[in-house]
Design a protein around this motif. Sequence first.
Motif, PDB file in Angstrom:
ATOM      1  N   MET A 341      11.201 -57.064 -35.332  1.00 34.71           N
ATOM      2  CA  MET A 341      10.125 -56.841 -34.385  1.00 34.71           C
ATOM      3  C   MET A 341       9.691 -58.196 -33.869  1.00 34.71           C
ATOM      4  N   THR A 342       9.574 -58.354 -32.559  1.00 38.61           N
ATOM      5  CA  THR A 342       9.575 -59.841 -31.921  1.00 38.61           C
ATOM      6  C   THR A 342       7.997 -59.580 -31.670  1.00 38.61           C
ATOM      7  N   ALA A 343       7.257 -60.425 -32.480  1.00 37.19           N
ATOM      8  CA  ALA A 343       5.753 -60.434 -32.395  1.00 37.19           C
ATOM      9  C   ALA A 343       5.044 -60.570 -31.096  1.00 37.19           C
ATOM     10  N   GLN A 344       5.737 -61.367 -30.422  1.00 34.84           N
ATOM     11  CA  GLN A 344       4.822 -61.996 -29.022  1.00 34.84           C
ATOM     12  C   GLN A 344       4.898 -60.464 -28.486  1.00 34.84           C
ATOM     13  N   ASN A 345       6.178 -59.614 -28.474  1.00 34.68           N
ATOM     14  CA  ASN A 345       6.122 -58.413 -27.666  1.00 34.68           C
ATOM     15  C   ASN A 345       5.404 -57.275 -28.444  1.00 34.68           C
ATOM     16  N   GLN A 346       5.387 -57.115 -29.553  1.00 31.44           N
ATOM     17  CA  GLN A 346       4.704 -56.183 -30.437  1.00 31.44           C
ATOM     18  C   GLN A 346       3.289 -56.132 -30.218  1.00 31.44           C
ATOM     19  N   ARG A 347       2.783 -57.083 -29.931  1.00 33.26           N
ATOM     20  CA  ARG A 347       1.063 -57.171 -30.078  1.00 33.26           C
ATOM     21  C   ARG A 347       0.645 -56.656 -28.706  1.00 33.26           C
ATOM     22  N   LEU A 348       1.510 -56.805 -27.659  1.00 34.93           N
ATOM     23  CA  LEU A 348       0.923 -56.032 -26.388  1.00 34.93           C
ATOM     24  C   LEU A 348       1.147 -54.502 -26.461  1.00 34.93           C
ATOM     25  N   VAL A 349       1.916 -54.027 -27.087  1.00 31.03           N
ATOM     26  CA  VAL A 349       1.970 -52.533 -27.669  1.00 31.03           C
ATOM     27  C   VAL A 349       0.798 -52.007 -28.109  1.00 31.03           C
ATOM     28  N   TYR A 350       0.374 -52.887 -29.054  1.00 31.62           N
ATOM     29  CA  TYR A 350      -0.954 -52.564 -30.015  1.00 31.62           C
ATOM     30  C   TYR A 350      -2.258 -52.800 -29.505  1.00 31.62           C
ATOM     31  N   PHE A 351      -2.548 -54.004 -28.895  1.00 30.81           N
ATOM     32  CA  PHE A 351      -3.716 -54.345 -28.349  1.00 30.81           C
ATOM     33  C   PHE A 351      -4.685 -53.537 -27.569  1.00 30.81           C
ATOM     34  N   PRO A 352      -3.725 -52.699 -26.614  1.00 28.14           N
ATOM     35  CA  PRO A 352      -4.705 -51.951 -25.904  1.00 28.14           C
ATOM     36  C   PRO A 352      -5.307 -50.560 -26.765  1.00 28.14           C
ATOM     37  N   MET A 353      -4.691 -50.392 -27.948  1.00 26.46           N
ATOM     38  CA  MET A 353      -5.483 -49.343 -28.877  1.00 26.46           C
ATOM     39  C   MET A 353      -6.796 -49.553 -29.303  1.00 26.46           C
ATOM     40  N   ILE A 354      -7.333 -50.930 -28.900  1.00 29.59           N
ATOM     41  CA  ILE A 354      -8.711 -51.284 -29.451  1.00 29.59           C
ATOM     42  C   ILE A 354      -9.570 -50.532 -28.509  1.00 29.59           C
ATOM     43  N   LYS A 355      -9.466 -50.798 -27.247  1.00 29.25           N
ATOM     44  CA  LYS A 355     -10.346 -50.239 -26.146  1.00 29.25           C
ATOM     45  C   LYS A 355     -10.348 -48.939 -25.937  1.00 29.25           C
ATOM     46  N   SER A 356      -8.946 -48.270 -26.206  1.00 31.48           N
ATOM     47  CA  SER A 356      -8.768 -46.860 -26.209  1.00 31.48           C
ATOM     48  C   SER A 356      -9.210 -46.326 -27.338  1.00 31.48           C
ATOM     49  N   GLY A 357      -9.833 -46.844 -28.243  1.00 34.57           N
ATOM     50  CA  GLY A 357     -10.076 -46.089 -29.573  1.00 34.57           C
ATOM     51  C   GLY A 357      -9.008 -45.593 -30.564  1.00 34.57           C
ATOM     52  N   ASP A 358      -7.938 -45.960 -30.338  1.00 33.56           N
ATOM     53  CA  ASP A 358      -6.839 -45.383 -30.918  1.00 33.56           C
ATOM     54  C   ASP A 358      -6.541 -45.946 -32.382  1.00 33.56           C
ATOM     55  N   PHE A 359      -7.628 -46.244 -33.179  1.00 36.32           N
ATOM     56  CA  PHE A 359      -7.732 -47.034 -34.499  1.00 36.32           C
ATOM     57  C   PHE A 359      -6.713 -46.488 -35.369  1.00 36.32           C
ATOM     58  N   ASP A 360      -6.652 -45.089 -35.346  1.00 34.51           N
ATOM     59  CA  ASP A 360      -5.806 -44.504 -36.330  1.00 34.51           C
ATOM     60  C   ASP A 360      -4.331 -44.674 -36.357  1.00 34.51           C
ATOM     61  N   MET A 361      -3.893 -45.011 -34.823  1.00 26.54           N
ATOM     62  CA  MET A 361      -2.538 -45.195 -34.519  1.00 26.54           C
ATOM     63  C   MET A 361      -2.191 -46.705 -34.826  1.00 26.54           C
ATOM     64  N   MET A 362      -3.175 -47.672 -35.019  1.00 17.46           N
ATOM     65  CA  MET A 362      -2.750 -48.850 -35.373  1.00 17.46           C
ATOM     66  C   MET A 362      -2.381 -49.330 -36.711  1.00 17.46           C
ATOM     67  N   LYS A 363      -2.485 -48.227 -37.643  1.00 18.01           N
ATOM     68  CA  LYS A 363      -2.234 -48.527 -39.079  1.00 18.01           C
ATOM     69  C   LYS A 363      -0.823 -48.710 -39.102  1.00 18.01           C
ATOM     70  N   SER A 364       0.060 -48.184 -38.425  1.00 21.58           N
ATOM     71  CA  SER A 364       1.628 -48.431 -38.430  1.00 21.58           C
ATOM     72  C   SER A 364       1.961 -49.949 -38.395  1.00 21.58           C
ATOM     73  N   GLN A 365       1.233 -50.439 -37.359  1.00 23.27           N
ATOM     74  CA  GLN A 365       1.505 -51.859 -37.072  1.00 23.27           C
ATOM     75  C   GLN A 365       0.964 -52.823 -38.085  1.00 23.27           C
ATOM     76  N   LEU A 366      -0.167 -52.768 -38.644  1.00 20.34           N
ATOM     77  CA  LEU A 366      -0.836 -53.414 -39.374  1.00 20.34           C
ATOM     78  C   LEU A 366      -0.446 -53.266 -40.744  1.00 20.34           C
ATOM     79  N   ASP A 367      -0.255 -52.151 -41.137  1.00 23.24           N
ATOM     80  CA  ASP A 367       0.249 -52.067 -42.583  1.00 23.24           C
ATOM     81  C   ASP A 367       1.728 -52.389 -42.822  1.00 23.24           C
ATOM     82  N   TYR A 368       2.390 -52.405 -41.677  1.00 23.13           N
ATOM     83  CA  TYR A 368       3.920 -53.184 -41.564  1.00 23.13           C
ATOM     84  C   TYR A 368       3.816 -54.469 -42.090  1.00 23.13           C
ATOM     85  N   TYR A 369       3.053 -55.243 -41.482  1.00 22.91           N
ATOM     86  CA  TYR A 369       2.763 -56.797 -41.916  1.00 22.91           C
ATOM     87  C   TYR A 369       2.149 -56.880 -43.372  1.00 22.91           C
ATOM     88  N   VAL A 370       1.349 -56.034 -43.619  1.00 23.45           N
ATOM     89  CA  VAL A 370       0.696 -56.092 -45.132  1.00 23.45           C
ATOM     90  C   VAL A 370       1.918 -55.889 -45.993  1.00 23.45           C
TER      91      VAL A 370
END
Length: 737
Positions: A341-370
């Motif tokens: 998982m190349t972080a600089q690239n992965q972040r751009l896949v997930y940042f747009p989900m904030i303003k699109s309101g897709d918070f449920d979809m962000m858990k895969s990325q965030l829980d991966y790090y945790v």
Amino acid sequence: MPLGGGDIGLNAWVEKGDLYFYFSRSGTFDEHNTLLKLGRVKVTLTPNPFKDNEGFHQELVLKDGYIIIAQNNTKIKLWVDVFKPVIHFDLESKTALKMTASYESWRHINRPSKGKANNANSYKWAPQGEIITYKDSVSFENNGVKFYHRNREKTVFDVAVKQQKMESVKDQMLNPLANLTFGGFMTGDNLKPDGNYPGKYQNTDFKGFNISSIKPSKKQELQIHLFTNQSAETASWENGLKSQISGYKNTSKQAEKNTIKWWNNFWNRSFIFTQKNQSSEKDSVYQIGKNYQLFRYMLGCNAYGKYPTKFNGGLFTVDPVFTNPDLNFTPDFRNWGGGTMTAQNQRLVYFPMIKSGDFDMMKSQLDYYVSLQKNAELRSQVYWKHGGASFTEQLENFGLPNPAEYEWKRPADYDPGMEYNAWLEYEWDTVFEFCQMMLQQKEFAEEDIQKYNSFIISCLRFFDEHYQYLAKQRGRKALDGNGKLILFPGSGAETYKMANNSNSTIAALQVITANLLSLSANQLSVEDSAYLIDFQSRIPPLNFGKIENHKVLVPAKSWERVNNSEVPQLYPVYPWGIYGIGKPDLETALNTWKYDPDAIKFRSHIGWKQDNIFAARLGLTEEAAKYNVLKMSDSERRFPAFWGPGFDWVPDHNWGGAGMIGMQEMLLQEANGKIYLFPAWPKNWNVHFKLHASNNTIIEAELQNGITKIIKVIPKEKEKDIINLLGISIEEKKKIH
């Protein structure tokens, strides 16, 4: 044509009258960390209704999340259950047809992986001995086809742990590859085994397993049930799959309704529709809105995966010869690895989900790090005997650096905690962008994020303790003369190397620490709060310079070489938001865009480049329009949102993600309690959008023929905070505070 749902992705097409589809699922990593496809299905109908082109119709019905293929009074519906890992094929015809569904596997034999083929796994250009993609188990069973891959005992996890001298704590580490089994079962009523056959597709040999109609029928159904688990015994996987299938019986109709409802809600949650007056298919402004939806759809197909959507193709890669004719490898190939998982690239896949309101979809990325926090903290303890989580930029799904990037040929006395790599050395700060996403769950969705607190603090603690440790290695004092950390050696992205006090790192430390203290004040322990306040006092200030007598942001206080083409001098604009419309000293950030020679030289729309985002954040309407059109117009492929390869692969998901962010930022920005509409949107681009802002705010507005209209604001009292910037000059934007 891509199709998916839950955590499954298909590529579907009709060729010579037969329907084909590849299918993939999140988390199907083999021994070498290749993200394996689960197979290919071919469906043949007799007599064949699709043998010619006349009247042929294939449509991705975005609103409801399915594909329709129709011709000659025959209709196929292909869909994926969002809530259970099941693929559905439903056939209706006016005449009785014989159906043969074939499961095609190119992993019917052990297949040596040589040369560039290893770019699909974690060994990349530095395999240690012979690399074999091991064959799957495929068999007829209960009138269906059962298929699975089970990882052999030794995996790249074991190799990397030994290479990186982590063996003393190996038994404490999360190992996602050990005993991993994944696959499924293809079945349907009125179907029975009908032999197998050899074949070749795009120069890759395969073996096909047929199940055919017992008698011709006007209605046929096919289901593919998928199952993945980690267990010491294969029998556990087989029992889990059987249990899932038996629990799914007679639920298809309700599952279809639930899936359609999920997609309907998904599309209602947010959108951006664009056009110019008298718009046409070829109009680039129409295209960017269309492709925004298409790309968001592709992200929605891995809403609930165990692993994040990969930047280098997600679940939708195809035979590599269609991306590069010289790469004649199997359909499992993608560039830049499967479990990496190349972080600089992965972040751009997930940042747009904030303003699109897709918070449920962000858990895969965030829980991966945790999930990797413990492994990252063990790195700090083993190598340097201090605290904090040490995350690197090229990160394996078990939290260690990619072994090829770590480098096998290293000087004997080189720090074993370091990547011996000109691009990646000392680049530890990219994890903070995911910390920012965690904090934005609270800021935007008002979720309780206490579960992330210890993770974020651990990432901050690493910088605090590691740079004091390095300073003490060099001399007597741990801090500089002002009591600040000396962030040397550091890195400004992969570009400015051997940097002293990189601005991208400083901006990250400042923003994350301040946001954690303010957003979670009532959720932090007294000890954590005291530590963060103390740490905050040690963060250095940003660095500035002058170009042609203009004050600018610089990449760092100093650096020794330039290695790539990112522009971290503008990271205080995005993602860190220290500079922007409604914030102090916009002039300095604008000067950096306008005068910095590297910022000008590196400017582009390709791949992970984020000039479209910088321009939007700075209120530069003309430039934002230019770079977002370049980025989001139709790709050169049949499916218009299959961009790439850019710097990565096709479809390039960080290309699409960066495009989504840029369009959102053109339409909606926030600062100091104010909501700015159309901060970088051209007056002559008609648009209807619904986007999310902080504090659970949702804004729906439109611009038609130069006239703006706010359709709905939730909650209504937020309407008073909205300021319309359509047509406001950049000089006026500089004055907004």
